[in-house]
Design an enzyme around this catalytic site. Structure first.
Site, PDB file in Angstrom:
ATOM      1  N   LYS B  84       0.837  -1.198   0.000  1.00  0.00           N
ATOM      2  CA  LYS B  84       0.000   0.000   0.000  1.00  0.00           C
ATOM      3  C   LYS B  84       0.877   1.254   0.000  1.00  0.00           C
ATOM      4  O   LYS B  84       0.674   2.181  -0.775  1.00  0.00           O
ATOM      5  CB  LYS B  84      -0.915   0.019   1.230  1.00  0.00           C
ATOM      6  CG  LYS B  84      -2.121  -0.869   1.074  1.00  0.00           C
ATOM      7  CD  LYS B  84      -2.970  -0.877   2.331  1.00  0.00           C
ATOM      8  CE  LYS B  84      -2.326  -1.668   3.421  1.00  0.00           C
ATOM      9  NZ  LYS B  84      -3.132  -2.784   3.918  1.00  0.00           N
ATOM     10  N   CYS B 180     -12.810   2.437  15.371  1.00  0.00           N
ATOM     11  CA  CYS B 180     -11.473   1.912  15.108  1.00  0.00           C
ATOM     12  C   CYS B 180     -10.723   1.679  16.415  1.00  0.00           C
ATOM     13  O   CYS B 180     -10.152   0.608  16.617  1.00  0.00           O
ATOM     14  CB  CYS B 180     -10.754   2.906  14.214  1.00  0.00           C
ATOM     15  SG  CYS B 180      -9.071   2.561  13.824  1.00  0.00           S
ATOM     16  N   MET B 181     -10.733   2.649  17.323  1.00  0.00           N
ATOM     17  CA  MET B 181      -9.998   2.445  18.561  1.00  0.00           C
ATOM     18  C   MET B 181     -10.601   3.108  19.785  1.00  0.00           C
ATOM     19  O   MET B 181      -9.922   3.301  20.769  1.00  0.00           O
ATOM     20  CB  MET B 181      -8.519   2.810  18.437  1.00  0.00           C
ATOM     21  CG  MET B 181      -8.101   3.756  17.363  1.00  0.00           C
ATOM     22  SD  MET B 181      -8.818   5.408  17.221  1.00  0.00           S
ATOM     23  CE  MET B 181      -9.207   5.964  18.759  1.00  0.00           C
ATOM     24  N   MET B 413      -8.365  -4.555  15.822  1.00  0.00           N
ATOM     25  CA  MET B 413      -9.824  -4.518  15.724  1.00  0.00           C
ATOM     26  C   MET B 413     -10.508  -5.712  16.383  1.00  0.00           C
ATOM     27  O   MET B 413     -11.669  -5.620  16.757  1.00  0.00           O
ATOM     28  CB  MET B 413     -10.247  -4.390  14.267  1.00  0.00           C
ATOM     29  CG  MET B 413      -9.744  -3.106  13.644  1.00  0.00           C
ATOM     30  SD  MET B 413     -10.080  -1.668  14.661  1.00  0.00           S
ATOM     31  CE  MET B 413      -8.559  -0.786  14.473  1.00  0.00           C
ATOM     32  N   GLY B 450      -5.427   1.623  13.214  1.00  0.00           N
ATOM     33  CA  GLY B 450      -5.644   1.345  11.807  1.00  0.00           C
ATOM     34  C   GLY B 450      -5.525   2.558  10.910  1.00  0.00           C
ATOM     35  O   GLY B 450      -5.435   2.420   9.699  1.00  0.00           O
ATOM     36  N   GLN B 451      -5.547   3.750  11.478  1.00  0.00           N
ATOM     37  CA  GLN B 451      -5.567   4.950  10.653  1.00  0.00           C
ATOM     38  C   GLN B 451      -4.368   5.832  10.972  1.00  0.00           C
ATOM     39  O   GLN B 451      -3.868   5.823  12.094  1.00  0.00           O
ATOM     40  CB  GLN B 451      -6.865   5.720  10.890  1.00  0.00           C
ATOM     41  CG  GLN B 451      -8.104   4.903  10.583  1.00  0.00           C
ATOM     42  CD  GLN B 451      -9.346   5.763  10.568  1.00  0.00           C
ATOM     43  OE1 GLN B 451      -9.598   6.465   9.617  1.00  0.00           O
ATOM     44  NE2 GLN B 451     -10.127   5.721  11.630  1.00  0.00           N
TER      45      GLN B 451
END
Lengths: 103, 913
Positions: B84, B180-181, B413, B450-451
């Protein structure tokens, strides 16, 4: 045209065999190998953008390849990419609403 | 000529690649590298994708990105890229990039039922303003909302918070990071009194045991995973454990794979705690000095709507569990109750309350979690012998407990998107604290994100509905006062009532309590569970939805107005990664067409609202409970005038282009020739990103969240800095005196986080002594029980569904699906299924099937082999593909404490299409 600089990791005793395997892949050229660390440096040339990932997956799945890491991504000569992006869509009346947004 | 140039380019690329991995370079190729790159401008930047925060170098020539490479000086990735990250440069250049505002129109004016038509920015803002005035007049601050993002730059998040919380006096701003968190955040706050982890990525190289709990790092955090595999291969003593509900790519490297049933991670962790006590392995010196024991209520519901009014008929049996739960046999044992007992979920709204207990109570609570009980409950694979599974659990306990082993636990997650997400996070701290294996190199319970800026923006800037910058919250009066002082606001400007979290904003759109909603840097109509409800709400209810987007995502398609945005390297910005590392970058290229940065969009819109529109008296439902007797936010206009504001001032002037900020001038030497399209468009000469960063940094400096000066992050020798940055030095490990300047001299370890540090005392069931006792400097060891999932497979919906990511795609695929290479690697999402489940249904690989839940159904193709191997009764569908819109099926249960959705478990059936 796309070029990727990729670092490949193997075990020291496999360096030569892996180098041979890599060199046999289309568009791949081996530029350096270090028997001490088991690292090789290769450049992959992909004629179409689609071949790039397929080639990378082939490298990763060669026998005795522990890891293949993408390092460098060169796409300066990719004219297709630029022509895909008009400067200002409002200058192109009639095609400016993406098809996906027309219900 | 062409051939020789090609050869030349290749040797140049080889030279750069070799330099990155530390191989010697021949003089000739070094010269080639210099020649190939001779007209290029290289600059350091950060990856757009996950929360690892890899450094990349970006090369530009004549306003276009021509190459990217892993940054060899970046300590996170040391020059490497995952697939990615490799495509960071190309995500800007998708064919369907949105480059002008589009509005639904009919007969030359806005119409909710109209077609998208290109409009000018002026027309777009005119309609936004008209709709905002209509809704704000009708509903007040609670009628408007912003859905923000863990992909916001720091400055974007800060601008959005200030625009909403100060300007519109609304706390209805919440990021996709909620899904997400948020569970990680709630557990950090409850356990340590301060957000974000103690350790950092370098713990990988110091750990002897590395445990993955619901984190498929091989696919979701590949660069960090390569550090884990390097560590594993470099030391025979190192062990890697993968706990998951199905066999995934991370299992390929793991020494031990434990496949467990949904929610039984709660039981497995209590088994480890029980073993620690039974083996007399509690680190009493550590626990006595630095910890207390605590617990809370169990009857907290599942975060669904408390009413069935909006539920489809098929959903009603699941929804009913929000109010009343009949305990099954396992829950009864785990919670010391009777099987079949009906428990009213009385603490759904007060799920976060907790109190101190004694060690003897804690010991009594974990006592039922014997190896026999937990193994039988947790074992997922019917083909695995029970004794083998028991041996694995024992081995897991050994790997945690062995006093010679340093232990790092990673999760994402699987823990966070969990109906008991806060609990299961807290249980990991429970075991690390009992063993004293925390806040030292290699001993690290570590929440991955995740971000790219879930930490740096969503959490630390406070873009959540209950938060303010630097861990402060809106419902504590002292925090509001501090914020009002720093922002130079009249007292009582800020709204004390927490706003709607992201799932509730969706529900608010459905029931009409929110009617104006601005979506920024995320794709909520694809990523929220139970999506059919929200798609209908967006298209059929009386509301106005603005979506700022780069590509025509599902959210853009359901919008009323689409605003084209500048993407990462088309603007200045900063991200904060999962190890507290703040990284800033410069604008590299101009945005295409009329695309503009989110900050510019918000600032332009803020010019249209005046103080008199918002700072007068405002009614807010539910305010009485927050101590405002008449249920209204007071007018602060008189006080504002005394402070030098005018009611006619725009929010732009009052909040953003303030006298202090106007002093921060553009151009600035830190730009080194780079442009700034926001500054050029605003035309009033202030360096927006620098001024806002410095204004924001005032909240955290001196409060254990210290950021370095803006310019420092742009110095050539800096590759991000881990906060707190005190006297120019970053902090590798928090709470440890050796590294962290906030720990008192001589304390050794100190959990100095200030939140929730005075608690009543009680037993396992209730508070017995309500007088609060201080636990300053200590962390809490929580007892949290096993609880069964709200919806489980039954005769009609007979399979578990889990959703998640795959390596080649990121999030909803809006960006990665634009890169043809990534799209071809995994063109459409598949449904992974166990061969026996396929056989039972007469299915084979590539068959088209229906997958159906109580909430909806879609078609998808079957995959039986490949990277994921399911256990029987369990299917996996990734969620990146809008053509395989799996969130139409998923269930919108949340952790009742964190309000984060559980995307990992609901019941479905699969049959041939």
């Amino acid at each position: 045209m796309n070029f990727s600089g990729i670092a490949v990791t193997t075990k020291p005793e496999w360096v030569d065999a892996v180098a041979q395997g890599l060199a046999a892949l289309p568009g791949v050229e081996v530029f350096g190998r270090d028997a001490a660390s088991g690292k090789l440096v290769i450049v992959q040339e992909a004629a179409s953008v689609a071949d790039e990932v397929a080639g990378f997956k082939a490298i990763r799945s060669l026998p005795n390849v522990i890891a293949a890491d993408l390092v460098y991504h060169y796409f300066a000569d990719d004219t297709e990419l630029v022509s895909a992006m008009p400067d200002d869509l409002s200058a192109l009346e009639g095609i400016s609403v993406p098809a996906e947004l027309k219900d | 000529m062409h051939l020789s140039r090609r050869a030349f380019i290749k040797s140049g690329i080889a030279a750069s690649t070799a330099a990155t991995v530390g191989l010697p370079i021949a003089k000739l190729t070094e010269a080639a590298a210099a020649e190939v790159e001779k007209d290029w401008q290289w600059d350091k930047a950060v990856c757009r994708f996950c929360g690892v925060g890899c450094g990349i170098m970006v090369a530009t020539k004549e306003g276009r990105i021509v190459a990217t490479k892993g940054d060899p000086k970046a300590p996170v990735n040391k020059g490497l890229n995952c697939i990615k990250g490799y495509f960071n440069g190309k995500i800007l250049y998708g064919k369907d990039r949105l480059t002008q505002p589009l509005m639904r129109m009919k007969d030359g004016k806005f119409d909710k039922k109209g077609q998208f038509v290109p409009v000018t920015w002026e027309q777009a803002f005119d309609e936004m303003e008209r709709q905002w005035r209509r809704v704000y007049a009708e509903k007040g601050p609670t009628g408007v909302a912003i859905i923000g993002s863990g992909q916001y730059t720091i400055q974007e998040g800060y601008t959005a918070v200030k625009l909403m919380k100060v300007g519109m006096r609304s706390n209805n701003i919440d990021p996709n990071a909620r899904n997400c968190m948020a569970s990680a955040v709630a557990a950090f706050m409850q356990t340590f009194g301060i957000d974000e982890p103690a350790g950092n990525y370098d713990d990988v190289e110091h750990a002897d045991t590395i445990v993955l709990w619901g984190a498929n790092m091989a696919e979701c955090h590949p660069i960090l995973w390569s550090r884990v595999t390097d560590r594993r291969l470099s030391d025979k003593n190192v062990r890697v454990v993968n706990l998951s509900t199905y066999h995934n790519m991370s299992s390929d490297v793991a020494d031990l794979e434990i496949l467990f049933k949904p929610n039984t991670d709660l039981a497995i962790q209590n088994y480890i705690a029980r073993e620690i006590i039974a083996r007399n392995a509690v680190n009493w010196d550590f626990v006595n000095k630095h910890c207390v024991f605590a617990t809370g209520p169990y009857d907290i519901g599942y975060g669904m709507r408390p009413t069935s009014k909006f539920a489809y008929d098929a959903e009603k049996d699941t929804q009913a569990k929000e109010l009343r739960v009949k305990l099954d046999r396992n829950e009864a044992i785990a919670q010391r109750r009777q099987a079949g007992e009906e428990v009213e979920q009385k603490n759904a709204a007060t799920a976060d309350k907790h109190w101190l207990i004694g060690f003897e109570d804690f010991k009594k609570a974990v006592e039922p979690y014997t190896l026999d009980f937990v193994a039988e409950l947790a074992k997922a694979d019917p083909d695995e012998p029970l004794e083998k599974f028991k041996a694995k659990l024992r081995q897991l306990a050994d790997l945690y407990i062995d006093p010679t082993r340093r232990v790092t636990s990673f999760w994402t997650m699987g823990f966070n998107q969990h109906q008991r997400g806060t609990w299961v996070n807290e249980q990991t701290y429970m075991n690390h604290l009992l063993l004293g294996k925390i806040a030292s190199p290699g001993n690290s319970p570590f929440s991955l994100t995740g971000q790219p800026s879930a930490c740096g923006t969503a959490r630390e800037v406070g873009t959540f509905s209950h938060r303010l910058p630097a861990d402060m919250v809106v419902n504590i009066a002292k925090h509001r006062e501090t914020a009002e002082k720093l922002w130079k606001l009249p007292a009582k400007t800020l709204n004390p009532k927490p706003g709607s979290h992201i799932v509730k904003i969706m529900r608010d759109l459905e029931d009409g309590s929110v009617k104006w909603c601005w979506v920024q840097v995320n794709n909520p109509f694809q990523h929220n569970a139970n999506a059919n409800h929200w798609l209908r709400a967006a298209r059929e209810k009386d509301n106005f939805i603005i979506v700022s987007e780069a590509y025509p995502s599902i959210s853009a398609k359901v919008a009323d107005l689409i605003l084209p945005v500048a993407m990462i390297f088309e603007k200045w910005g900063g991200y904060g990664n999962a190890e507290r590392r703040t990284q800033l970058w410069r604008q590299q290229v101009p945005p295409p067409g009329q695309a503009r940065a989110d900050v510019w969009q918000m600032l332009e819109f803020s010019k249209r609202i005046k103080l008199k529109d918002v700072w007068g008296e405002q009614s807010v439902p539910g305010l009485k409970e927050e101590g405002f007797p008449d249920g209204k936010l007071p007018s602060v206009l008189d006080e504002a005038v005394k402070m030098g504001y005018s009611p006619e001032d725009s929010l732009y002037k009052a909040l953003f282009a303030t006298p202090d900020n106007l002093k921060v001038k553009w151009p600035d030497p830190v730009a080194k020739g780079h442009d700034n399209h926001i500054v050029s468009l605003l035309g009033d000469g202030w360096f927006v990103e620098k001024a806002l960063f410095e204004e924001y940094a005032r909240f955290g400096r001196g409060h254990a969240h210290d950021l370095a000066p803006f310019d420092r992050y742009y110095d050539d020798d800096v590759r991000g800095l881990k906060w707190p940055v005190v006297n120019g030095r970053e902090t590798a490990i928090r709470f440890n005196e050796q590294y962290d300047p906030y720990v008192r001299k001589g304390a050794g370890i100190e959990f100095y986080g200030p939140a929730m540090k005075a608690l009543p005392l009680g037993n396992l069931d209730a508070v017995t002594d309500p007088a609060p006792k201080s636990l300053a400097g200590k962390a809490k060891i929580f007892f949290r029980p096993y609880a069964a999932p709200a919806e489980q497979p039954d005769a009609h919906y007979d399979l578990w569904l889990c959703t998640g990511r795959v390596l080649e795609h990121w999030h909803s695929g809006t960006m990665t699906r634009r890169v043809p290479e990534l799209h071809r690697a995994v063109p459409a999402a598949q449904l992974w299924l166990h061969p026996k489940d396929a056989e039972k249904r007469g299915l084979k690989r590539n068959d088209l099937v229906w997958i159906e839940s109580r909430r909806g159904k879609i078609q998808v193709r079957v995959e039986i082999g490949g990277r994921n191997r399911m256990v029987q009764g369990y299917v996996f569908v990734p969620w990146f593909d809008e053509g395989v819109f799996i969130n139409r099926l998923t269930l919108d249960t949340t952790c009742p404490i964190s309000k984060e959705t559980d995307f990992k478990k609901c019941a479905v059936k699969v049959y041939k299409a």
